[in-house]
Scaffold this motif. Sequence first.
Motif, PDB file in Angstrom:
ATOM      1  N   VAL A 264       0.630  -7.265   4.604  1.00  0.00           N
ATOM      2  CA  VAL A 264       0.597  -5.723   3.988  1.00  0.00           C
ATOM      3  C   VAL A 264       1.738  -5.138   4.197  1.00  0.00           C
TER       4      VAL A 264
ATOM      5  N   VAL B 138       0.848  -1.199  -0.096  1.00  0.00           N
ATOM      6  CA  VAL B 138       0.092  -0.129   0.046  1.00  0.00           C
ATOM      7  C   VAL B 138       0.955   1.299   0.090  1.00  0.00           C
TER       8      VAL B 138
ATOM      9  N   TYR C 260      -9.647   1.523   0.141  1.00  0.00           N
ATOM     10  CA  TYR C 260      -8.466   0.890   0.434  1.00  0.00           C
ATOM     11  C   TYR C 260      -8.917  -0.391   0.723  1.00  0.00           C
ATOM     12  N   ARG C 261      -9.781  -0.798   1.473  1.00  0.00           N
ATOM     13  CA  ARG C 261     -10.312  -2.159   1.424  1.00  0.00           C
ATOM     14  C   ARG C 261     -10.957  -2.683   0.424  1.00  0.00           C
TER      15      ARG C 261
ATOM     16  N   ILE D 101      -7.866  -3.831  -1.841  1.00  0.00           N
ATOM     17  CA  ILE D 101      -7.129  -5.061  -1.216  1.00  0.00           C
ATOM     18  C   ILE D 101      -8.077  -6.131  -1.549  1.00  0.00           C
TER      19      ILE D 101
ATOM     20  N   GLU E  73      -3.797   2.629   7.387  1.00  0.00           N
ATOM     21  CA  GLU E  73      -2.920   1.276   7.301  1.00  0.00           C
ATOM     22  C   GLU E  73      -3.307   0.297   8.131  1.00  0.00           C
TER      23      GLU E  73
ATOM     24  N   CYS F 267       2.864  -1.283   4.179  1.00  0.00           N
ATOM     25  CA  CYS F 267       2.447   0.347   3.779  1.00  0.00           C
ATOM     26  C   CYS F 267       3.483   1.102   4.071  1.00  0.00           C
TER      27      CYS F 267
ATOM     28  N   CYS G  99      -5.818  -1.440   6.239  1.00  0.00           N
ATOM     29  CA  CYS G  99      -5.329  -2.290   5.278  1.00  0.00           C
ATOM     30  C   CYS G  99      -4.781  -3.724   5.630  1.00  0.00           C
TER      31      CYS G  99
END
Length: 147
Positions: free
Chosen positions: A47, A7, A135-136, A139, A33, A49, A36
């Motif tokens: 993940v 990310v 962002y979700r 992902i 973050e 970030c 995420c």
Amino acid sequence: MTRRIVVLNGPNLNLLGTREPHIYGSSTLADVEALCARAAGEHDLQVTCRQSNHEGVLVDALHEAAADEEVVGVVLNAGAYTHTSVALLDAVRATDLAVVEVHLSNPHARESFRHTSYLSPVAVAVIAGAGVHGYRYAIDLLATRRE
Ligand SMILES: O=C(O)[C@@H]1C=C(O)[C@@H](O)[C@H](O)C1
């Protein structure tokens, strides 16, 4: 192999939470973050970030992601570089990265100079205007898409 999503957040996104909250919301970068990490974990993914105010650092991060076989894709909010950066466009083109372009706000509902994205032509998807939820969504997309 522990598969990962990277990310990347660009300039001024380190100021989330206090930066024009009526546009970008009240969540901090740390909140984003953490969201995420939770979203990736639901897909048994790690993940990574990163945030930078510097275009070349973001270019380097894309190169590093592309060189890492554990990386399944990149969620990229390039901030203002979205609207200006041939370098980021070229970096995505130079790799076989799956990049989802994310914006907290809807740039198309804002100033005209935000209506152009150098990244959209090379993104697998663009998610804009959904706030932190974007962002979700990105992902979830990267975690479930088939090459
Ligand atoms: O909505 C966002 O996340 C994007 C973030 C920025 O910093 C702006 O420069 C973009 O124009 C929009």
